[in-house]
Design an enzyme around this catalytic site. Structure first.
Site, PDB file in Angstrom:
ATOM      1  N   ASN A  49       1.299  -1.288   0.030  1.00 61.24           N
ATOM      2  CA  ASN A  49      -0.183  -0.023   0.316  1.00 61.24           C
ATOM      3  C   ASN A  49       1.056   1.124   0.028  1.00 61.24           C
ATOM      4  O   ASN A  49       1.728   1.422   1.029  1.00 61.24           O
ATOM      5  CB  ASN A  49      -1.146  -0.116   1.343  1.00 61.24           C
ATOM      6  CG  ASN A  49      -1.632   1.015   0.956  1.00 61.24           C
ATOM      7  OD1 ASN A  49      -1.535   1.807   0.012  1.00 61.24           O
ATOM      8  ND2 ASN A  49      -2.744   1.105   2.393  1.00 61.24           N
TER       9      ASN A  49
ATOM     10  N   ARG B 150      -2.913  -1.979  -3.258  1.00 61.60           N
ATOM     11  CA  ARG B 150      -3.692  -1.077  -3.231  1.00 61.60           C
ATOM     12  C   ARG B 150      -3.809  -0.397  -3.880  1.00 61.60           C
ATOM     13  O   ARG B 150      -3.032   0.239  -4.155  1.00 61.60           O
ATOM     14  CB  ARG B 150      -3.919  -0.802  -1.671  1.00 61.60           C
ATOM     15  CG  ARG B 150      -5.436  -0.111  -1.259  1.00 61.60           C
ATOM     16  CD  ARG B 150      -4.993   0.891  -0.045  1.00 61.60           C
ATOM     17  NE  ARG B 150      -6.179   1.391  -0.268  1.00 61.60           N
ATOM     18  CZ  ARG B 150      -6.257   2.562   1.044  1.00 61.60           C
ATOM     19  NH1 ARG B 150      -5.043   3.211   1.469  1.00 61.60           N
ATOM     20  NH2 ARG B 150      -7.364   3.325   0.945  1.00 61.60           N
TER      21      ARG B 150
ATOM     22  N   HIS C 234     -13.061   2.943   0.552  1.00 65.13           N
ATOM     23  CA  HIS C 234     -13.060   1.635   1.648  1.00 65.13           C
ATOM     24  C   HIS C 234     -14.359   0.712   1.014  1.00 65.13           C
ATOM     25  O   HIS C 234     -14.438  -0.081   1.883  1.00 65.13           O
ATOM     26  CB  HIS C 234     -13.482   2.299   2.954  1.00 65.13           C
ATOM     27  CG  HIS C 234     -12.419   3.358   3.309  1.00 65.13           C
ATOM     28  ND1 HIS C 234     -14.021   4.759   3.581  1.00 65.13           N
ATOM     29  CD2 HIS C 234     -11.743   3.847   3.828  1.00 65.13           C
ATOM     30  CE1 HIS C 234     -12.972   5.357   4.002  1.00 65.13           C
ATOM     31  NE2 HIS C 234     -11.702   5.268   3.848  1.00 65.13           N
TER      32      HIS C 234
ATOM     33  N   ASN D 188      -9.342   7.715   9.852  1.00 65.77           N
ATOM     34  CA  ASN D 188      -9.169   9.206   9.637  1.00 65.77           C
ATOM     35  C   ASN D 188     -10.030   8.939   8.690  1.00 65.77           C
ATOM     36  O   ASN D 188     -10.163  10.283   8.513  1.00 65.77           O
ATOM     37  CB  ASN D 188      -7.398   9.094   9.252  1.00 65.77           C
ATOM     38  CG  ASN D 188      -7.016   8.673  10.300  1.00 65.77           C
ATOM     39  OD1 ASN D 188      -7.007   9.577  11.800  1.00 65.77           O
ATOM     40  ND2 ASN D 188      -5.691   7.941  10.202  1.00 65.77           N
TER      41      ASN D 188
ATOM     42  N   ARG E  66     -11.221  15.760   7.644  1.00 67.57           N
ATOM     43  CA  ARG E  66     -12.213  16.428   5.884  1.00 67.57           C
ATOM     44  C   ARG E  66     -13.459  16.408   6.761  1.00 67.57           C
ATOM     45  O   ARG E  66     -14.484  15.422   8.190  1.00 67.57           O
ATOM     46  CB  ARG E  66     -11.918  14.680   5.557  1.00 67.57           C
ATOM     47  CG  ARG E  66     -10.913  15.147   4.164  1.00 67.57           C
ATOM     48  CD  ARG E  66     -11.397  13.353   4.040  1.00 67.57           C
ATOM     49  NE  ARG E  66     -10.376  12.694   4.476  1.00 67.57           N
ATOM     50  CZ  ARG E  66     -10.285  11.278   3.797  1.00 67.57           C
ATOM     51  NH1 ARG E  66     -11.173  10.476   2.653  1.00 67.57           N
ATOM     52  NH2 ARG E  66      -9.272  10.503   4.557  1.00 67.57           N
TER      53      ARG E  66
ATOM     54  N   GLY F  69     -10.425   1.906  12.986  1.00 66.98           N
ATOM     55  CA  GLY F  69      -9.557   1.910  14.443  1.00 66.98           C
ATOM     56  C   GLY F  69     -10.666   3.017  15.290  1.00 66.98           C
ATOM     57  O   GLY F  69     -10.650   2.432  16.167  1.00 66.98           O
TER      58      GLY F  69
ATOM     59  N   ASN G 204     -13.012   0.140  18.023  1.00 64.04           N
ATOM     60  CA  ASN G 204     -12.226   0.741  19.596  1.00 64.04           C
ATOM     61  C   ASN G 204     -12.884   1.951  20.914  1.00 64.04           C
ATOM     62  O   ASN G 204     -12.939   2.081  22.058  1.00 64.04           O
ATOM     63  CB  ASN G 204     -10.268   1.605  19.348  1.00 64.04           C
ATOM     64  CG  ASN G 204      -9.916   0.046  19.087  1.00 64.04           C
ATOM     65  OD1 ASN G 204      -9.635  -0.719  19.589  1.00 64.04           O
ATOM     66  ND2 ASN G 204      -9.456   0.173  17.580  1.00 64.04           N
TER      67      ASN G 204
ATOM     68  N   GLU H   9      -7.895  -5.191   5.648  1.00 69.46           N
ATOM     69  CA  GLU H   9      -8.040  -4.982   4.356  1.00 69.46           C
ATOM     70  C   GLU H   9      -7.004  -6.077   3.376  1.00 69.46           C
ATOM     71  O   GLU H   9      -6.857  -5.814   2.537  1.00 69.46           O
ATOM     72  CB  GLU H   9      -7.554  -3.416   3.725  1.00 69.46           C
ATOM     73  CG  GLU H   9      -8.552  -2.394   3.866  1.00 69.46           C
ATOM     74  CD  GLU H   9      -8.511  -1.270   4.340  1.00 69.46           C
ATOM     75  OE1 GLU H   9      -9.019  -0.625   3.060  1.00 69.46           O
ATOM     76  OE2 GLU H   9      -7.716  -0.700   5.823  1.00 69.46           O
TER      77      GLU H   9
HETATM   78  P1  ADP Z   1      -6.465   4.972   9.157  1.00 70.19           P
HETATM   79  O1  ADP Z   1      -7.797   5.161   7.903  1.00 70.19           O
HETATM   80  O2  ADP Z   1      -5.171   5.905   8.419  1.00 70.19           O
HETATM   81  O3  ADP Z   1      -5.970   2.849   8.666  1.00 70.19           O
HETATM   82  P2  ADP Z   1      -7.044   3.577  11.111  1.00 70.19           P
HETATM   83  O4  ADP Z   1      -7.928   2.862  11.142  1.00 70.19           O
HETATM   84  O5  ADP Z   1      -5.934   3.713  11.895  1.00 70.19           O
HETATM   85  O6  ADP Z   1      -7.469   4.936  11.017  1.00 70.19           O
HETATM   86  O7  ADP Z   1      -8.244   4.939  12.126  1.00 70.19           O
HETATM   87  C1  ADP Z   1      -7.828   5.802  13.575  1.00 70.19           C
HETATM   88  C2  ADP Z   1      -8.260   6.482  14.049  1.00 70.19           C
HETATM   89  O8  ADP Z   1      -8.755   4.900  14.971  1.00 70.19           O
HETATM   90  C3  ADP Z   1      -7.929   7.718  14.864  1.00 70.19           C
HETATM   91  O9  ADP Z   1      -8.921   8.307  15.030  1.00 70.19           O
HETATM   92  C4  ADP Z   1      -7.593   7.066  16.423  1.00 70.19           C
HETATM   93  O10 ADP Z   1      -8.111   8.138  16.970  1.00 70.19           O
HETATM   94  C5  ADP Z   1      -8.790   5.924  16.984  1.00 70.19           C
HETATM   95  N1  ADP Z   1      -8.372   4.995  17.669  1.00 70.19           N
HETATM   96  C6  ADP Z   1      -7.558   3.958  17.674  1.00 70.19           C
HETATM   97  N2  ADP Z   1      -7.798   3.683  18.848  1.00 70.19           N
HETATM   98  C7  ADP Z   1      -8.616   3.891  19.202  1.00 70.19           C
HETATM   99  C8  ADP Z   1      -9.327   4.065  20.853  1.00 70.19           C
HETATM  100  N3  ADP Z   1      -8.421   2.871  21.728  1.00 70.19           N
HETATM  101  N4  ADP Z   1     -10.209   4.736  21.125  1.00 70.19           N
HETATM  102  C9  ADP Z   1     -10.673   5.634  20.919  1.00 70.19           C
HETATM  103  N5  ADP Z   1     -10.445   6.114  18.748  1.00 70.19           N
HETATM  104  C10 ADP Z   1      -9.433   4.725  18.754  1.00 70.19           C
END
Ligand code: ADP
Length: 396
Positions: free
Chosen positions: A7, A90, A179, A208, A238, A327, A331, A381
């Site tokens: 990627n 990707r 996505h 993100n 965004r 993310g 979480n 992914e």
């Molecule tokens: P990307 O789109 O870059 O792949 P990710 O899927 O890794 O991003 O997600 C990033 C987001 O997930 C960030 O906003 C981060 O704060 C959030 N995040 C990661 N761990 C946690 C958590 N334990 N609680 C809340 N938000 C989280």
């Protein structure tokens, strides 16, 4: 068979070597800050966890360094480069040209290049990754997996904009969706879990970048991102949906030029614009301390997602399951709780204690009385790209 997943971004290369069909991750890593004297390269296997800070002037040097790790006599995972038979790339934008995973040829590269006009921040770097991988792994099959492919099933009524037909017919201006690899991966997991092929579900990818997909019988029928990955939900930096007249106001009245507008809406808005941080963990911890901007930003974020759930339940005429992934989706029990509150009219009822449990695998977080299954499904992914690349070659 060993499949290397690449990627390649503007200043980073994410990679994973996966043994197929076992879907076993042999090694993974990330090279960040390409172009700097202090680039960071990570390399992880079952017995090694390395992090190196080094000068990486360009992608080519970066690729060579990653290949050197893979081949290293002590900590490497392959004896020679030809043990890697497939490289799965990707690629963000496949336009209307690519609705499936595709073996890369000169013609395919030309088309990916031509599509850079639709994804200037992504496609040129994805293509550079392909060209370099061809140089370094000349005997491997190079395969492209497109983020947009899963959404090619969206009907015209969902993907067309209400602007003169000329723009759709001649310039392919439409919603493409993004996505897709993640939405496909988690929705297939959900279908297997529910054991229900004719299902109606909504998958919510919150990273993100954030997006939602309405999925009927395993096919995307509507999606919150459009022509580019900028509309729909509130994201890290965004804005998501806005009244587009705002752009004219910024230009005509507040003297912004178009580059400044683009930077404002893509890099300085969303959670970052509302709170100062694009990272949801920061926003949540400030909200806990009583920061009103952060509390309101979380409410706005959850409210936007609720509205899209309502719209997609209407589009699907029902709903069996809602999936949370990426993310934030995986979480943030806080945001999941805010999204699912006061949704009992639609049969959506969260179980608070299940919602607070942590686990790295698929789990149900709905209460027993909920008509709708609420699922947290970790996205992957890389595994999806490996699966699609491997299956393409197997079917040849
Ligand atoms: P990307 O789109 O870059 O792949 P990710 O899927 O890794 O991003 O997600 C990033 C987001 O997930 C960030 O906003 C981060 O704060 C959030 N995040 C990661 N761990 C946690 C958590 N334990 N609680 C809340 N938000 C989280």
């Amino acid at each position: 068979m060993k499949v290397l997943i690449i990627n390649a971004g503007s200043s980073s290369i994410k990679y994973q070597l996966i043994a197929m069909p076992m879907e076993q991750v042999i090694c993974s890593g990330l090279l960040e800050r390409i172009g700097s004297k202090e680039a960071k390269l990570t390399y992880k296997t079952a017995d090694t966890d390395r992090e190196e800070t080094l000068e990486i002037p360009d992608h080519k040097t970066g690729f060579r360094k990653i290949a050197a790790y893979l081949l290293d006599v002590n900590i490497g995972v392959v004896k020679n480069i030809d043990q890697i038979e497939i490289i799965g790339h990707r690629v963000v934008h496949g336009g209307t040209t690519f609705s499936n995973t595709t073996l890369i040829t000169k013609e395919v590269k030309d088309k990916i290049k031509a599509l850079s006009i639709l994804a200037p921040l992504h496609n040129p770097h994805n293509l550079e990754g392909i060209v370099l991988a061809e140089e370094i792994f000349p005997n491997a099959n190079q395969i492209a997996v497109f983020d947009t492919a899963f959404h090619q099933t969206m009907p015209e009524k969902a993907k067309k904009y209400a602007i003169p037909n000329y723009f759709y017919n001649e310039h392919h201006i439409q919603a493409y969706g993004f996505h897709g690899t993640s939405h496909k991966f988690v929705s297939e997991k959900a279908i297997t879990h529910l054991q229900k092929k004719d299902s109606k579900m909504i998958s919510i990818h919150l990273g993100n970048g954030c997006s939602m997909t309405a999925i009927k019988n395993g096919r995307s029928i509507d999606h919150s991102l459009g022509f580019t990955p900028s509309n729909g939900l509130i994201m890290g930096s965004r804005s998501g949906d806005i009244d587009h007249s705002l752009i004219f106001y910024l230009v005509n009245t507040l003297d912004y030029d178009l580059d400044a507008v683009s930077t404002l809406l893509i890099k300085e808005s969303g959670m970052k614009g509302l709170t100062g941080s694009s990272d949801l963990r920061d926003v949540q911890s400030e909200a806990e301390k009583g920061n009103q901007d952060c509390i309101l930003a979380l409410e706005m974020n959850a409210y936007r997602i609720k509205k899209y759930i309502g719209a997609y339940v209407a589009a699907l005429n029902g709903i069996d399951a809602i999936i949370f992934t990426a993310g934030i989706g995986e979480n943030s029990n806080l945001l999941r709780k805010m999204i699912c509150s006061d949704m009992d009219y639609l049969g959506i009822v969260l179980d608070d204690s299940k919602n607070e449990m942590k686990s790295a695998s698929l789990r149900e977080i709905n209460s027993n009385s909920s008509k709708v299954k609420l699922l947290v499904i970790p996205t992957n992914e890389e595994i999806e790209i490996a699966k699609q690349s491997y299956n393409l070659l197997r079917s040849d």
